[in-house]
Design a protein around this motif. Structure first.
Motif, PDB file in Angstrom:
ATOM      1  N   GLU B 480       8.202  81.749  52.790  1.00 17.01           N
ATOM      2  CA  GLU B 480       8.287  80.293  52.671  1.00 17.01           C
ATOM      3  C   GLU B 480       9.603  79.827  52.064  1.00 17.01           C
ATOM      4  O   GLU B 480      10.034  78.702  52.274  1.00 17.01           O
ATOM      5  CB  GLU B 480       7.120  79.754  51.842  1.00 17.01           C
ATOM      6  N   LYS B 481      10.228  80.674  51.232  1.00 17.07           N
ATOM      7  CA  LYS B 481      11.487  80.242  50.627  1.00 17.07           C
ATOM      8  C   LYS B 481      12.505  81.382  50.673  1.00 17.07           C
ATOM      9  O   LYS B 481      12.137  82.555  50.753  1.00 17.07           O
ATOM     10  CB  LYS B 481      11.244  79.793  49.184  1.00 17.07           C
ATOM     11  N   PRO B 482      13.803  81.030  50.630  1.00 17.18           N
ATOM     12  CA  PRO B 482      14.835  82.063  50.674  1.00 17.18           C
ATOM     13  C   PRO B 482      14.897  82.882  49.382  1.00 17.18           C
ATOM     14  O   PRO B 482      14.413  82.443  48.335  1.00 17.18           O
ATOM     15  CB  PRO B 482      16.134  81.281  50.875  1.00 17.18           C
ATOM     16  N   THR B 483      15.490  84.058  49.479  1.00 15.73           N
ATOM     17  CA  THR B 483      15.630  84.913  48.294  1.00 15.73           C
ATOM     18  C   THR B 483      16.923  84.557  47.567  1.00 15.73           C
ATOM     19  O   THR B 483      17.894  85.280  47.634  1.00 15.73           O
ATOM     20  CB  THR B 483      15.698  86.392  48.692  1.00 15.73           C
ATOM     21  N   SER B 484      16.901  83.420  46.881  1.00 15.68           N
ATOM     22  CA  SER B 484      18.156  82.932  46.322  1.00 15.68           C
ATOM     23  C   SER B 484      18.556  83.641  45.041  1.00 15.68           C
ATOM     24  O   SER B 484      19.677  83.501  44.569  1.00 15.68           O
ATOM     25  CB  SER B 484      18.079  81.423  46.092  1.00 15.68           C
ATOM     26  N   GLU B 485      17.657  84.415  44.449  1.00 14.98           N
ATOM     27  CA  GLU B 485      18.004  85.199  43.260  1.00 14.98           C
ATOM     28  C   GLU B 485      17.675  86.667  43.500  1.00 14.98           C
ATOM     29  O   GLU B 485      16.753  86.977  44.259  1.00 14.98           O
ATOM     30  CB  GLU B 485      17.207  84.692  42.040  1.00 14.98           C
ATOM     31  N   PRO B 486      18.408  87.571  42.863  1.00 10.92           N
ATOM     32  CA  PRO B 486      18.106  88.996  43.048  1.00 10.92           C
ATOM     33  C   PRO B 486      16.902  89.423  42.220  1.00 10.92           C
ATOM     34  O   PRO B 486      17.042  90.093  41.212  1.00 10.92           O
ATOM     35  CB  PRO B 486      19.385  89.687  42.578  1.00 10.92           C
ATOM     36  N   ASP B 487      15.714  89.009  42.611  1.00  7.55           N
ATOM     37  CA  ASP B 487      14.520  89.366  41.844  1.00  7.55           C
ATOM     38  C   ASP B 487      13.462  90.051  42.717  1.00  7.55           C
ATOM     39  O   ASP B 487      13.735  90.393  43.862  1.00  7.55           O
ATOM     40  CB  ASP B 487      13.943  88.113  41.174  1.00  7.55           C
ATOM     41  N   GLU B 488      12.262  90.242  42.173  1.00 11.23           N
ATOM     42  CA  GLU B 488      11.219  91.025  42.852  1.00 11.23           C
ATOM     43  C   GLU B 488      10.850  90.473  44.227  1.00 11.23           C
ATOM     44  O   GLU B 488      10.347  91.195  45.075  1.00 11.23           O
ATOM     45  CB  GLU B 488       9.928  91.074  41.999  1.00 11.23           C
ATOM     46  N   TYR B 489      11.076  89.199  44.397  1.00  7.51           N
ATOM     47  CA  TYR B 489      10.733  88.557  45.659  1.00  7.51           C
ATOM     48  C   TYR B 489      11.412  89.260  46.845  1.00  7.51           C
ATOM     49  O   TYR B 489      10.877  89.309  47.947  1.00  7.51           O
ATOM     50  CB  TYR B 489      11.134  87.082  45.585  1.00  7.51           C
ATOM     51  N   LEU B 490      12.594  89.838  46.592  1.00 11.16           N
ATOM     52  CA  LEU B 490      13.317  90.569  47.638  1.00 11.16           C
ATOM     53  C   LEU B 490      12.461  91.685  48.236  1.00 11.16           C
ATOM     54  O   LEU B 490      12.492  91.917  49.448  1.00 11.16           O
ATOM     55  CB  LEU B 490      14.573  91.199  47.040  1.00 11.16           C
ATOM     56  N   ALA B 491      11.716  92.364  47.385  1.00 13.38           N
ATOM     57  CA  ALA B 491      10.895  93.471  47.860  1.00 13.38           C
ATOM     58  C   ALA B 491       9.836  92.965  48.826  1.00 13.38           C
ATOM     59  O   ALA B 491       9.594  93.554  49.877  1.00 13.38           O
ATOM     60  CB  ALA B 491      10.231  94.163  46.667  1.00 13.38           C
TER      61      ALA B 491
END
Lengths: 170, 621
Positions: B480-491
Motif C-alpha cells: 500500500e505504501k512505498p518503502t521510503s525508509e530502510p526498515d523492516e517493511y523492506l522485508a
C-alpha cells in the motif's frame, strides 16, 4: 477514390506487430511468414541511419501481378481490391517475382500465392499499429508504371535478387 | 489442467554437445511446464538436472541454456525476450540474464523453445538453426571480430544483406573469446544479455555465435483466438499507460535520469559525491531531442518509442553513430566516470557493445580505478601509461580495448571489480562497488535506493529479484505504501514482489511492458490453457526463488554472501539523500526476510517449505 492502406513509413518503429496481427487474423496462427505485410529494416544504404519500411499491397490500378497471371487466378473485386482465387492458383510464382513491393507472398504448405485483401474492410495491421503508421483511408488509386517504380526506395526490393520465393518469419 | 499446454510452446528443446559436435532433440517435460512455465523457472529446473554440483563455470561440464517463455514470439509487447542461464563466472552461483530484441522470438520461429549447450568445442564454431535443422559450423572467419561485424557477416551469409529481416544472431565479442569474466552475449545490434559473464561461458565453450531463422509459428488455442485478441489489446493499452510505460514510451529509459538525480540515485564518481554539475546535459529530453538524430529500431512487437539507433549531432563526438544508451549506461559511463559529455557515452556504449562486455561491471571497475588513481594508490605506469583522470575518454577507450583483449593491465582488470580490488589492496576494497560475492549491481547509487539494494543483496541470480518500491506502491500485490525508509517493511515488500517478478520472468516479455497482473494472467491462460490466478502465480514465483536458492546452496552459497561491499554501506556526504544508509538495519531486515520466506536462520528453505512446493527432490543430493 477507394479505401486503401496508407503507409507513413517515416514513423515506423519496426516492431512487426502488424505481421503477427495479420497472420493471426487471416490464418488464425502466430506466424509472420504467413502475413501479408512485411516490415524491413534497412541498415546499408545511402542514409545516415537505418530505417524501417512496411511493405504491403498497394492495390495498383495497373497491377503487374494481375497481368502476368496465366490462369486468371488474380482478379479485381467490386471494391477495387486485387484478390487471389485460391482454387484457381497453380502456384507458378510469377506474380510473386513480378511484384515490385514484395507484397505477393507464397505459401509453401498450400503451394499457392496469397496477398493482402484488406481483411474484408477492417485491416488488422491498422488496428494493432502502436504508432499510427498504417491508416485505412480514401485514396487515389496507385499506378505502378515502371517510371514510378524507379523512384528511390521503391526500387530497392525489385532489384533484390530473391533467392527463394518464400519468406521467413519475423 | 487436462489439456495444458494448448499453445505458447513448440514443445521442443535443442540439445547441443560441443564435445562430440552432435545435436539432438528433447521434448519439453509437461510437469516442468506446469510448475515453472518457462524462462528463469524452467531454466533453473533444467540446470538442476543437468549439472554436477560445484562445477567450475569455465569448465566444459557447465551447461549454458538459452530459453524462451510461453509468451515469447506472440503479440504480447516486447516479446522477443530470451533468458540465458548458466553458472556465474564472477560468483560461481547461478545467473539468469535477459536480453530483448528479436532473438527469442526468432528462436521459436526456428523451431525450438530453448537450447541446452554442453561441452566444449576444439575449434571456434557457431550454430546455425534453420527451421529445425541444426548445423555446427566452423567459425574461423569470425574469430576476433566484434559483435556487430559478426552479426553482419552471418546475416549476409544466410539472408539478404543489409537488412534486419527474419534472421537473428546472438554472439560474443572479443571479450567473450578471451573469457573476460564479465563478457556478455549481444544480439540484434545492441540487445545484450549482460549479467554474470554469460559471454565468458559461451567463449569457454569455443562457441562464437548462434544464428536463428525459420518459418515455424507459435501455436495457440484455435477456440480461444477471440479472447486472445482482447487480452492483447488490453495488455498493449495498459503497459503504455502505467507510470513506467509512459516515461519509457516518451523518452526511453533516459527519461529516468532527471527524476533519479533529484533523489540522489545517480551514481557519480564511484559514489563519492551526489552532485554533478552537468546534469542538464544528461536529461532525457535533451539527449533524445537535441543531442541525437534518431531512428527507431524497436524490439519484437514493442509499442514504445524506446530503442533507437542514433547519430550524435552536438558536441565533441558529432557524427558518431550508435545505439541510444539506456539510463543505466548513461549514468554509468557519464557521471560515474566524471564524464560530462553525453555524446561520449553514446560512443563508449557502442564500443562496449561491440567488444561484448557487461556495462555494469565495466562502469564500476573503471570508476574504482579512477578514484584510486586520483587518490594516488595506483600510478600511470601501473596502468600501462594511461592517464586515468575523471572523464578521460581516450584513456577509457584504450582501457576497454585492453580489457577485451586481456592485454597488459587488461589481463588483471578482466577479472571484475571484486577480484581487482582484492589484488590491489585494502584501499580498493573500500572503494569497490559490488554485491553478493563480487557481482556489480545495477548502475544506480544504491546507497539510498534501498529497494534495489536489498533485492540485489539477497538475490539469487545476481540481478534484481524483486521490484524496487522505494518510490511507489503496488496495491494489487498488497503493497500500500512505498518503502521510503530502510526498515523492516523492506522485508515484507521483498517477500511479496520477489515471487511476482520471478513469475513474470518465466513468461518471456520485456519488463518495461508490465501490465496489470490480471491482464498478464488472462493472457497466459488464454494462450496456454493454464488456470493461473494471483495465488498460483505467486506460488510459481516462490517455487522458482526456492529452487534458485537450493541450487546456490549446492554451489556453496553462505549467509554472508547476502550482503554488499563497504562502499555501498557508506552514507552519502552530500546531495538530496545526505547521511542516509541501510548499513545498520540491513542484517535485521535480512533475518526478518528469511523468516517471512519460510527459511531457516542461515537463509535456506526449511524442509516444510520445500515439501509445500514439490521441491523435496533438492534434499536428496
Amino acid at each position: 477514390m477507394t479505401k486503401q492502406l496508407s503507409i507513413r513509413a517515416e514513423r515506423c518503429i519496426g516492431c512487426r506487430s502488424c505481421e503477427l496481427a495479420c497472420s493471426l487474423k487471416n490464418e488464425g496462427i502466430l506466424n509472420p511468414s504467413k502475413s501479408r505485410i512485411n516490415v524491413i529494416t534497412f541498415f546499408d544504404g545511402r542514409y545516415n541511419l537505418p530505417f524501417n519500411i512496411p511493405f504491403t499491397c498497394r492495390q495498383c490500378k495497373d497491377a503487374l501481378c494481375l497481368k502476368v497471371c496465366s490462369v486468371n487466378a488474380i482478379f479485381q473485386d467490386n471494391n477495387k481490391t486485387i484478390r487471389v482465387m485460391e482454387e484457381e492458383c497453380i502456384g507458378c510464382g510469377r506474380c510473386v517475382k513480378v511484384c515490385p513491393f514484395g507484397a505477393m507472398f507464397f505459401d509453401k504448405d498450400k503451394k499457392k500465392a496469397f496477398k493482402c485483401e484488406l481483411c474484408g474492410g477492417r485491416p488488422a495491421c491498422v488496428e494493432i499499429c502502436p504508432v499510427g503508421v498504417i491508416l485505412f483511408k480514401e485514396m487515389k488509386r496507385f499506378i505502378s508504371k515502371e517510371t514510378v517504380l524507379l523512384i528511390e526506395g521503391y526500387s530497392i526490393l525489385s532489384n533484390l535478387k530473391r533467392k527463394v520465393l518464400e519468406r521467413k518469419n519475423g | 489442467m487436462g489439456n495444458f499446454p494448448k499453445g505458447g510452446y513448440l514443445g521442443r528443446l535443442l540439445r547441443v554437445d560441443l564435445n562430440m559436435g552432435s545435436v539432438s532433440e528433447d521434448t519439453l517435460n509437461i510437469n516442468f511446464l506446469n510448475q515453472y512455465l518457462g524462462g528463469t523457472g524452467l531454466g533453473i529446473r533444467i540446470l538442476w538436472e543437468e549439472n554436477i554440483p560445484k562445477v567450475d563455470p569455465y569448465s566444459p561440464e557447465n551447461t549454458l541454456i538459452f530459453l524462451t517463455g510461453p509468451l515469447t514470439g506472440t503479440l504480447v509487447p516486447g516479446s522477443g525476450t530470451y533468458t540465458v542461464m548458466t553458472r556465474n563466472t564472477l560468483t560461481g552461483l547461478v545467473v539468469s540474464s535477459q536480453a530483448n530484441g528479436y532473438f527469442g522470438a526468432r528462436l521459436k520461429y526456428a523451431g525450438y523453445d530453448g537450447i541446452i549447450i554442453n561441452g566444449c568445442s576444439e575449434k571456434p564454431v557457431y550454430i546455425n538453426i534453420e527451421n529445425g535443422n541444426v548445423k555446427i559450423e566452423d567459425a574461423k572467419e569470425l574469430v576476433g571480430r566484434d559483435t556487430f561485424t559478426t552479426e553482419e557477416i552471418l546475416k549476409k551469409k544466410y539472408g539478404e544483406s543489409g537488412f534486419d529481416h527474419h534472421i537473428s544472431v546472438s554472439t560474443i565479442g572479443p571479450a567473450g573469446e578471451q573469457k573476460v569474466r564479465f563478457a556478455s552475449i549481444v544480439s540484434d545490434r545492441g540487445h545484450v544479455a549482460a549479467s554474470g559473464g554469460v559471454g565468458a561461458v559461451m567463449g569457454s565453450k569455443n562457441l562464437k555465435a548462434i544464428v536463428v531463422h525459420g518459418n515455424f509459428g507459435v501455436p495457440l488455442d484455435s477456440n480461444n483466438i477471440k479472447n486472445f485478441w482482447k487480452c492483447i489489446y488490453r495488455w498493449r493499452e495498459e503497459s503504455r499507460s502505467s507510470a513506467m510505460g509512459k516515461t519509457v514510451d516518451q523518452y526511453g529509459s533516459l527519461g529516468f535520469f532527471t527524476p533519479y538525480y533529484s533523489r540522489g540515485w545517480v551514481p557519480i564518481k564511484n559514489l563519492t559525491t551526489n552532485i554533478f554539475n552537468r546534469e542538464k546535459y544528461f536529461d532525457g529530453v535533451y539527449v533524445r531531442n537535441r543531442l541525437h538524430l534518431k531512428q527507431p529500431k524497436s524490439c519484437h512487437s514493442c509499442t514504445f518509442h524506446h530503442c533507437h539507433i542514433v547519430k550524435v549531432v552536438q558536441g565533441k563526438f558529432k557524427g558518431m553513430v550508435g545505439e541510444e544508451p539506456e539510463y543505466e549506461i548513461l549514468a554509468g559511463f557519464g557521471p560515474n566516470w566524471g564524464n560530462g559529455e553525453p555524446g561520449a557515452v553514446t560512443m563508449l556504449n557502442d564500443l562496449n557493445d561491440r567488444l561484448g562486455m557487461d556495462g555494469k561491471e565495466v562502469s564500476f571497475l573503471i570508476s574504482m580505478l579512477m578514484e584510486g588513481y586520483e587518490k594516488g594508490f595506483i600510478n600511470k605506469r601501473y596502468l600501462d601509461g594511461i592517464d586515468l583522470m575523471w572523464g578521460n575518454i581516450e584513456g577509457i577507450q584504450t582501457l576497454l580495448k585492453k580489457i577485451s583483449k586481456r592485454e597488459g593491465i587488461g589481463n588483471l582488470l578482466a577479472e571484475g571489480v571484486m577480484r581487482v580490488a582484492q589484488e590491489l589492496g585494502p584501499e580498493f576494497l573500500k572503494m569497490a562497488v559490488y554485491v553478493k560475492r563480487g557481482n556489480a549491481p545495477h548502475i544506480h547509487d544504491l546507497r539510498t535506493r534501498w529497494g534495489t539494494l536489498f533485492t540485489q543483496a539477497i538475490s539469487n541470480t545476481g540481478s534484481q529479484e524483486g521490484i524496487d518500491m522505494t518510490s511507489r506502491a503496488m496495491p494489487e500485490l498488497g503493497i500500500e505504501k512505498p518503502t521510503s525508509e530502510p526498515d523492516e517493511y523492506l522485508a515484507e515488500v521483498q517477500t511479496k514482489t520477489g515471487p511476482a517478478r520471478q513469475f513474470a520472468e518465466c513468461l518471456g516479455f520485456c519488463y518495461y511492458q508490465t501490465p496489470t497482473w490480471r491482464t498478464m494472467f488472462d493472457t497466459v491462460n488464454t494462450l496456454t490453457g493454464s488456470e493461473i490466478d494471483l495465488n498460483e502465480a505467486l506460488k510459481i514465483g516462490y517455487r522458482v526463488i526456492n529452487l534458485l536458492r537450493m541450487f546456490n546452496k549446492r554451489e556453496g552459497l553462505e549467509k554472508e554472501d547476502d550482503s554488499f561491499s563497504f562502499r555501498i554501506g557508506e552514507a552519502p556526504i552530500n546531495g538530496p539523500s545526505y547521511g542516509k544508509t541501510m548499513l545498520q538495519s540491513f542484517e535485521k531486515i535480512r533475518n526478518i526476510y528469511y523468516r517471512m520466506m519460510g527459511w531457516d536462520d542461515n537463509g535456506f528453505p526449511t524442509r516444510e517449505t520445500l515439501e509445500k512446493l514439490d521441491l523435496i527432490f533438492t534434499l536428496k543430493e
